[in-house]
Design an enzyme around this catalytic site. Structure first.
Site, PDB file in Angstrom:
ATOM      1  N   ASN A   1      35.527  38.015   3.837  1.00  0.00           N
ATOM      2  CA  ASN A   1      35.850  37.126   4.965  1.00  0.00           C
ATOM      3  C   ASN A   1      37.089  37.565   5.754  1.00  0.00           C
ATOM      4  O   ASN A   1      37.156  37.372   6.957  1.00  0.00           O
ATOM      5  CB  ASN A   1      35.971  35.682   4.507  1.00  0.00           C
ATOM      6  CG  ASN A   1      37.068  35.482   3.496  1.00  0.00           C
ATOM      7  OD1 ASN A   1      37.455  36.413   2.787  1.00  0.00           O
ATOM      8  ND2 ASN A   1      37.571  34.272   3.426  1.00  0.00           N
TER       9      ASN A   1
ATOM     10  N   GLU B   1      42.579  35.145  -6.493  1.00  0.00           N
ATOM     11  CA  GLU B   1      42.526  34.308  -5.283  1.00  0.00           C
ATOM     12  C   GLU B   1      41.074  33.912  -5.091  1.00  0.00           C
ATOM     13  O   GLU B   1      40.274  34.705  -4.600  1.00  0.00           O
ATOM     14  CB  GLU B   1      43.023  35.114  -4.070  1.00  0.00           C
ATOM     15  CG  GLU B   1      44.494  35.457  -4.119  1.00  0.00           C
ATOM     16  CD  GLU B   1      45.385  34.255  -3.880  1.00  0.00           C
ATOM     17  OE1 GLU B   1      44.863  33.162  -3.569  1.00  0.00           O
ATOM     18  OE2 GLU B   1      46.602  34.398  -4.021  1.00  0.00           O
TER      19      GLU B   1
ATOM     20  N   CYS C   1      38.627  30.672   2.663  1.00  0.00           N
ATOM     21  CA  CYS C   1      38.699  30.092   1.317  1.00  0.00           C
ATOM     22  C   CYS C   1      39.467  28.787   1.284  1.00  0.00           C
ATOM     23  O   CYS C   1      39.136  27.878   0.533  1.00  0.00           O
ATOM     24  CB  CYS C   1      39.352  31.090   0.372  1.00  0.00           C
ATOM     25  SG  CYS C   1      40.930  31.672   1.003  1.00  0.00           S
TER      26      CYS C   1
ATOM     27  N   GLU D   1      49.921  35.263  -3.873  1.00  0.00           N
ATOM     28  CA  GLU D   1      50.163  36.365  -2.953  1.00  0.00           C
ATOM     29  C   GLU D   1      51.231  35.914  -1.968  1.00  0.00           C
ATOM     30  O   GLU D   1      51.436  34.723  -1.747  1.00  0.00           O
ATOM     31  CB  GLU D   1      48.866  36.737  -2.215  1.00  0.00           C
ATOM     32  CG  GLU D   1      47.844  37.313  -3.173  1.00  0.00           C
ATOM     33  CD  GLU D   1      46.677  38.022  -2.516  1.00  0.00           C
ATOM     34  OE1 GLU D   1      46.016  37.416  -1.659  1.00  0.00           O
ATOM     35  OE2 GLU D   1      46.420  39.186  -2.874  1.00  0.00           O
TER      36      GLU D   1
HETATM   37  P1  NAD Z   1      32.364  37.574  -4.479  1.00  0.00           P
HETATM   38  O1  NAD Z   1      32.982  36.892  -5.641  1.00  0.00           O
HETATM   39  O2  NAD Z   1      30.906  37.650  -4.397  1.00  0.00           O
HETATM   40  O3  NAD Z   1      32.885  39.092  -4.392  1.00  0.00           O
HETATM   41  C1  NAD Z   1      34.261  39.399  -4.304  1.00  0.00           C
HETATM   42  C2  NAD Z   1      34.470  40.850  -4.666  1.00  0.00           C
HETATM   43  O4  NAD Z   1      34.262  41.026  -6.066  1.00  0.00           O
HETATM   44  C3  NAD Z   1      33.518  41.830  -3.970  1.00  0.00           C
HETATM   45  O5  NAD Z   1      34.239  42.983  -3.613  1.00  0.00           O
HETATM   46  C4  NAD Z   1      32.501  42.133  -5.052  1.00  0.00           C
HETATM   47  O6  NAD Z   1      31.880  43.381  -4.913  1.00  0.00           O
HETATM   48  C5  NAD Z   1      33.380  42.110  -6.286  1.00  0.00           C
HETATM   49  N1  NAD Z   1      32.687  41.862  -7.551  1.00  0.00           N
HETATM   50  C6  NAD Z   1      31.562  41.158  -7.767  1.00  0.00           C
HETATM   51  N2  NAD Z   1      31.271  41.127  -9.086  1.00  0.00           N
HETATM   52  C7  NAD Z   1      32.238  41.830  -9.717  1.00  0.00           C
HETATM   53  C8  NAD Z   1      32.501  42.158 -11.084  1.00  0.00           C
HETATM   54  N3  NAD Z   1      31.711  41.739 -12.060  1.00  0.00           N
HETATM   55  N4  NAD Z   1      33.598  42.884 -11.366  1.00  0.00           N
HETATM   56  C9  NAD Z   1      34.428  43.295 -10.380  1.00  0.00           C
HETATM   57  N5  NAD Z   1      34.226  43.025  -9.074  1.00  0.00           N
HETATM   58  C10 NAD Z   1      33.147  42.301  -8.740  1.00  0.00           C
HETATM   59  O7  NAD Z   1      33.012  36.861  -3.205  1.00  0.00           O
HETATM   60  P2  NAD Z   1      32.631  37.078  -1.660  1.00  0.00           P
HETATM   61  O8  NAD Z   1      31.301  36.461  -1.446  1.00  0.00           O
HETATM   62  O9  NAD Z   1      32.879  38.482  -1.282  1.00  0.00           O
HETATM   63  O10 NAD Z   1      33.761  36.221  -0.938  1.00  0.00           O
HETATM   64  C11 NAD Z   1      33.693  34.847  -0.763  1.00  0.00           C
HETATM   65  C12 NAD Z   1      34.482  34.124  -1.835  1.00  0.00           C
HETATM   66  O11 NAD Z   1      35.830  34.583  -1.834  1.00  0.00           O
HETATM   67  C13 NAD Z   1      34.567  32.639  -1.588  1.00  0.00           C
HETATM   68  O12 NAD Z   1      34.399  31.946  -2.798  1.00  0.00           O
HETATM   69  C14 NAD Z   1      35.980  32.443  -1.075  1.00  0.00           C
HETATM   70  O13 NAD Z   1      36.496  31.159  -1.279  1.00  0.00           O
HETATM   71  C15 NAD Z   1      36.723  33.475  -1.818  1.00  0.00           C
HETATM   72  N6  NAD Z   1      37.965  33.821  -1.125  1.00  0.00           N
HETATM   73  C16 NAD Z   1      39.162  33.442  -1.659  1.00  0.00           C
HETATM   74  C17 NAD Z   1      40.338  33.726  -0.991  1.00  0.00           C
HETATM   75  C18 NAD Z   1      41.678  33.326  -1.559  1.00  0.00           C
HETATM   76  O14 NAD Z   1      42.675  33.918  -1.169  1.00  0.00           O
HETATM   77  N7  NAD Z   1      41.771  32.358  -2.450  1.00  0.00           N
HETATM   78  C19 NAD Z   1      40.311  34.419   0.218  1.00  0.00           C
HETATM   79  C20 NAD Z   1      39.066  34.808   0.740  1.00  0.00           C
HETATM   80  C21 NAD Z   1      37.901  34.496   0.057  1.00  0.00           C
END
Ligand code: NAD
Length: 484
Positions: A152, A249, A283, A458
């Site tokens: 995002n 995060e 998020c 962060e």
């Molecule tokens: P996701 O959890 O599907 O993927 C996040 C990342 O993790 C990707 O790069 C993915 O390839 C990687 N990943 C997936 N499985 C893994 C594993 N088993 N081991 C290591 N890496 C792995 O999330 P998304 O769909 O890319 O992003 C949306 C989510 O992120 C939402 O839940 C959102 O709330 C959250 N988010 C949080 C913040 C924050 O700062 N708190 C900021 C932005 C987004």
């Protein structure tokens, strides 16, 4: 439209390709067109990246903090100088409107580079007097850190993770989301041009398995993940096995509480920014909007008018307010939540459908009223432009209901009563809070979640603790007193 990078990965100071890795198609969400084709990192490339980072980190840790800072500041200036090109690339990668990517994504990343450049030379240990003997402490870098990003805010996330890591003497291997792999490669280029030694910031592409492979490498000291709660649980568990440091995060379902005495226009504007910015893919969004009953009707009618005036369309057009969702999968997920909300009895105020005029993954800004705490859209993270409005009567009730969730990322309160504002915030279980504002995340302020929304912070001074470790050194000034 093409946005093909020179190669898929950036390792040890140069672009690297290995076509043996599975293909990743990069899709422009506004049209569905393929704009680049990349390959996932093979085990051999992961090995090269971690080896390069390990080698480069030792000399970097021994570099004076002001010298590290100078390089980061130079990189920040380069990001600002190239702002328009970078904003355009971010829009192609994510589908977010150019009016957002110009001011939010890379600019916030540049702020992080500048901030941690300034902060790093001020990080010192302490001296603890013991009456003769004494102890001094050193804040040392952790070593090789792995950063894993969500789709995002891909470039902002790459900057928010790498800036404190590098400023404080670490190296980083960064894996962007496979959905938005382009921005991090530009950051790697810029760091090298700014004078960062090769190997300190490496980008490897891939899906979850590539991330999983990085975390368990014995040379890796820390992992910082931005992603969903389910991924966070897996990554945290994998890191625990090797006793690695973590920053998590994760997702949220944050409450935004609007009291009767709130300024109506501010409350409506904040609720819109908290649900429709980046097409709702933020998020910390305030996706449970608790509106006190006296404000409800005025709030809904003003909100409806303003939401219906929003401009959806070509994200590269300056006039566009909202672009598409990031992917077809996200579109399907969000439309599923909209259908469920209707089926569960939420009252649709506006939106509720795909935006017809486009071929991409557009969804209308959507508002549901009369949402109750047990409905799916009040409990699960939608990550799309879907606002849930819930009614409440008393302050105590709003606080209890706001806290009744596994998440704890963010929270906001709008009221003219300053004592109430602080009293309510004091009782909310959320790591990042706002009073009469929402979703502003300056780099000076720590950012992160409580409960299932994460661990660590962060930004701000807080990030120093998460990219360094303390060494405690006892200095004996007298004879050793041995009893045998
Ligand atoms: P996701 O959890 O599907 O993927 C996040 C990342 O993790 C990707 O790069 C993915 O390839 C990687 N990943 C997936 N499985 C893994 C594993 N088993 N081991 C290591 N890496 C792995 O999330 P998304 O769909 O890319 O992003 C949306 C989510 O992120 C939402 O839940 C959102 O709330 C959250 N988010 C949080 C913040 C924050 O700062 N708190 C900021 C932005 C987004």
């Amino acid at each position: 439209m093409k946005a093909q990078p020179a190669a898929s990965h950036f390792i040890d100071g140069a672009y690297v390709e290995d076509t043996a890795g599975a293909v990743i198609e990069v899709i422009y969400p506004a049209t569905g067109a393929v704009i680049a084709r990349l390959h996932e990192a093979t085990p051999a490339l992961i090995e090269r990246a971690v080896a390069a980072a390990t080698r480069a980190q030792t000399a970097w840790a021994a570099t004076r903090p002001v010298e590290r800072a100078r390089i980061l500041r130079r990189a920040a200036d380069m990001i600002r100088d190239r702002g328009e090109d970078l904003a355009r690339l971010e829009t192609l990668d994510t589908g977010k409107p150019i009016q957002e990517t110009r001011v939010a994504d890379w600019p916030s990343g540049a702020d992080a580079l500048e901030y941690f450049a300034g902060l790093a030379p001020t990080v010192t240990g302490e001296t603890i007097p013991l009456g003769g003997d004494f102890v001094y402490t050193i804040r040392e870098p952790l070593g090789v850190c792995v950063g894993i990003g969500a789709w995002n805010y891909p470039s902002q996330i790459a900057c928010w993770k790498s800036a404190p890591a590098l400023a404080l003497g670490n190296a980083m291997v960064f894996k962007p989301s496979e959905v938005t792999p382009l921005g991090a490669l530009k950051l790697a280029e810029i760091y090298i041009e700014a004078g960062l030694p090769a190997g300190l910031f490496n980008v490897v592409q891939g899906r979850g398995a590539v991330g999983a492979g990085l975390i368990t490498d014995p040379r890796v000291a820390k992992v910082s993940l931005t992603g969903s709660v389910p991924t966070g649980r897996k990554v945290y568990a994998a890191a625990a096995e090797g006793m690695r440091h973590v920053t998590m995060e994760l997702g949220g379902k944050s409450p935004l509480i609007l009291f009767d005495d709130a300024n109506l226009d501010d409350a409506v504007g904040a609720a819109m920014m908290a649900n429709f910015y980046s097409a709702g893919q933020v998020c910390s969004n305030g996706t449970r909007v608790f509106v006190q009953r006296g404000l409800k009707e005025a709030f809904l009618s003003r909100l409806k008018a303003r939401a219906q005036a929003m401009v959806l369309g070509d994200p590269l057009d300056d006039a566009t307010h909202m672009g598409p969702l990031v992917s077809e999968a996200q579109l399907a997920k969000v439309m599923g939540y909209i259908d469920t909300a209707k089926a569960e009895g939420a009252r649709l105020i506006t939106g509720g459908a795909r935006a017809a005029a486009n071929t991409g993954y557009f969804v209308q800004p959507t508002v549901f009223a009369d949402v109750t705490d047990d409905m799916t859209i009040a409990r699960e993270e939608v990550f799309g432009p879907v606002m849930a409005v819930l009614d409440f009567d008393t302050e105590a009730e709003a606080i209890a209901r706001a806290n009744a969730t596994e998440f704890g990322l963010a929270a906001g309160v709008f009221t003219a009563d300053i004592t109430r504002a602080h009293r309510v915030i004091g009782q909310l279980q959320a790591g990042t809070c706002w009073i009469n504002a929402y979703n502003l995340t300056p780099v000076e302020a720590p950012f992160g979640g409580m409960k299932a929304s994460g661990v660590g912070r962060e930004n701000g001074h807080a990030a120093v603790q998460h990219y360094t470790q303390v060494k405690s050194v006892y200095v004996g000034m007298g004879p050793v007193d041995a009893p045998y």
